[in-house]
Design a protein around this motif. Structure first.
Motif, mmCIF file in Angstrom:
data_model
loop_
_atom_site.group_PDB
_atom_site.id
_atom_site.type_symbol
_atom_site.label_atom_id
_atom_site.label_comp_id
_atom_site.label_asym_id
_atom_site.label_seq_id
_atom_site.Cartn_x
_atom_site.Cartn_y
_atom_site.Cartn_z
ATOM 1 N N THR A 186 70.619 -5.604 -5.043
ATOM 2 C CA THR A 186 69.593 -6.486 -4.495
ATOM 3 C C THR A 186 68.230 -5.796 -4.533
ATOM 4 O OG1 THR A 186 71.179 -7.554 -3.014
ATOM 5 C CG2 THR A 186 68.852 -7.768 -2.440
ATOM 6 N N ALA A 187 67.232 -6.522 -5.027
ATOM 7 C CA ALA A 187 65.892 -5.969 -5.190
ATOM 8 C C ALA A 187 64.981 -6.339 -4.025
ATOM 9 C CB ALA A 187 65.271 -6.478 -6.487
ATOM 10 N N GLY A 188 64.215 -5.362 -3.576
ATOM 11 C CA GLY A 188 63.087 -5.617 -2.687
ATOM 12 C C GLY A 188 61.843 -5.669 -3.557
ATOM 13 N N VAL A 189 61.119 -6.768 -3.524
ATOM 14 C CA VAL A 189 60.018 -7.001 -4.456
ATOM 15 C C VAL A 189 58.673 -6.793 -3.772
ATOM 16 C CG1 VAL A 189 58.905 -8.715 -5.944
ATOM 17 C CG2 VAL A 189 61.408 -8.609 -5.810
ATOM 18 N N VAL A 190 57.833 -5.984 -4.404
ATOM 19 C CA VAL A 190 56.454 -5.800 -3.966
ATOM 20 C C VAL A 190 55.542 -6.417 -5.014
ATOM 21 C CG1 VAL A 190 54.623 -4.108 -3.520
ATOM 22 C CG2 VAL A 190 56.948 -3.712 -2.643
ATOM 23 N N GLY A 191 54.636 -7.277 -4.592
ATOM 24 C CA GLY A 191 53.726 -7.943 -5.518
ATOM 25 C C GLY A 191 52.480 -8.412 -4.793
ATOM 26 N N TRP A 192 51.498 -8.824 -5.542
ATOM 27 C CA TRP A 192 50.248 -9.342 -4.976
ATOM 28 C C TRP A 192 50.536 -10.542 -4.095
ATOM 29 C CZ3 TRP A 192 46.129 -6.533 -4.875
ATOM 30 C CH2 TRP A 192 44.876 -7.099 -4.570
ATOM 31 N N ARG A 193 49.748 -10.736 -3.061
ATOM 32 C CA ARG A 193 49.982 -11.826 -2.097
ATOM 33 C C ARG A 193 50.198 -13.172 -2.768
ATOM 34 N NH1 ARG A 193 50.723 -15.885 -0.103
ATOM 35 N NH2 ARG A 193 49.985 -16.797 1.862
ATOM 36 N N ASP A 194 49.414 -13.492 -3.778
ATOM 37 C CA ASP A 194 49.502 -14.799 -4.422
ATOM 38 C C ASP A 194 50.431 -14.801 -5.632
ATOM 39 O OD1 ASP A 194 47.635 -15.848 -2.580
ATOM 40 O OD2 ASP A 194 45.979 -15.049 -3.768
#
Length: 261
Positions: A186-194
């Motif tokens: 299972t991945a925890g995803v970090v990305g830009w707010r939008d």
């Protein structure tokens, strides 16, 4: 007549959860949930008047709401994750000039903010990080972070650089995770707010369970000097992202409604 009845039934079934309204999430108030419900009803009424077709209006309004009004990804506590994925956002033109098709862009300040967010998550739990190279640069140079797997652009024999799309990054990570002991995970995803909602959906589309980390705020300060014009200001980026989401939705709907082509 039979074909029309079948299409109407499919459209109505697809729209039923939309019209009933989802249960409020932890961050919703009763007032905001009620406002959402009114908005959904108004959208259906407006489209029905325009299209003269209630079943189609119900179905299409649900998709418009999902893509245009819901920017919140599914979340999970960091204890649920086996690894992290960090998707880049924007860049800066090459510092010393040169042919931009053959000279790597600079990572840029927005990707430094994303690296800062990854560091905040890693401070709570040490997990391997698959990061686009723009973020990986800061993770290794600024934070001296271990267990960072950089996802690099594709460089042809003649030196031409092809930067990966969000889906291109997810595809590479999915391939790498296939050989991981214990399975993909299972991945925890970090990305830009939008961008993060689409990041989560795209990760799932490549066969990985994916969530944004619960309790962490994603960065949202746009860089007007970004080398990618669509990432210089929020209103323009939202149009770009909605376009990408519509492409995903079109592919999903065609496959679901006509699985045999």
């Amino acid at each position: 007549m039979q074909r029309r009845s079948f299409a109407s039934a499919v459209s109505a079934a697809a729209a039923a959860p939309f019209l009933m309204g989802a249960a409020p999430s932890g961050g919703d108030t009763p007032a905001s949930a009620a406002a959402d419900k009114r908005l959904k009803r108004d959208m259906v009424a407006s489209l029905e008047a325009e299209l003269q077709d209630r079943d189609t209006a119900r179905a299409v309004a649900a998709w418009i709401y999902d893509i245009g009004f819901d920017w919140t990804p599914a979340t999970a506590p960091i204890g649920a994750f086996d690894f992290l994925i960090a998707y880049a956002f924007g860049n800066r033109p090459p510092a010393n000039g040169g042919d931009p098709t053959k000279v790597l862009a600079e990572p840029g300040p927005m990707n430094e903010l994303l690296a800062d967010t990854v560091a905040q998550v890693r401070a709570k739990r040490t997990l391997p990080v698959y990061a686009q190279w723009e973020i990986a640069h800061f993770l290794t140079e600024k934070y001296n972070m271990s267990q960072v797997i950089a996802i690099n652009p594709v460089i042809a024999a003649d030196g031409t650089i092809t930067y990966l799309s969000t889906d291109g990054v997810a595809a590479q990570i999915a391939e790498k995770r296939k050989s991981t002991p214990g399975g993909v995970g299972t991945a925890g995803v970090v990305g830009w707010r939008d961008h993060i909602k689409r990041c989560v959906l795209t990760t799932e589309g490549r066969g990985m369970k994916a969530f944004a980390p619960e309790g962490f705020t994603m960065p949202d300060t746009y860089d007007p000097e970004s080398g990618q014009p669509w990432t210089r200001r929020r209103d323009l980026y939202l149009v770009h992202d909605m376009n990408a989401q519509w492409q995903m939705k079109r592919t999903e709907l065609v496959a679901r409604m006509y699985p045999n082509g």
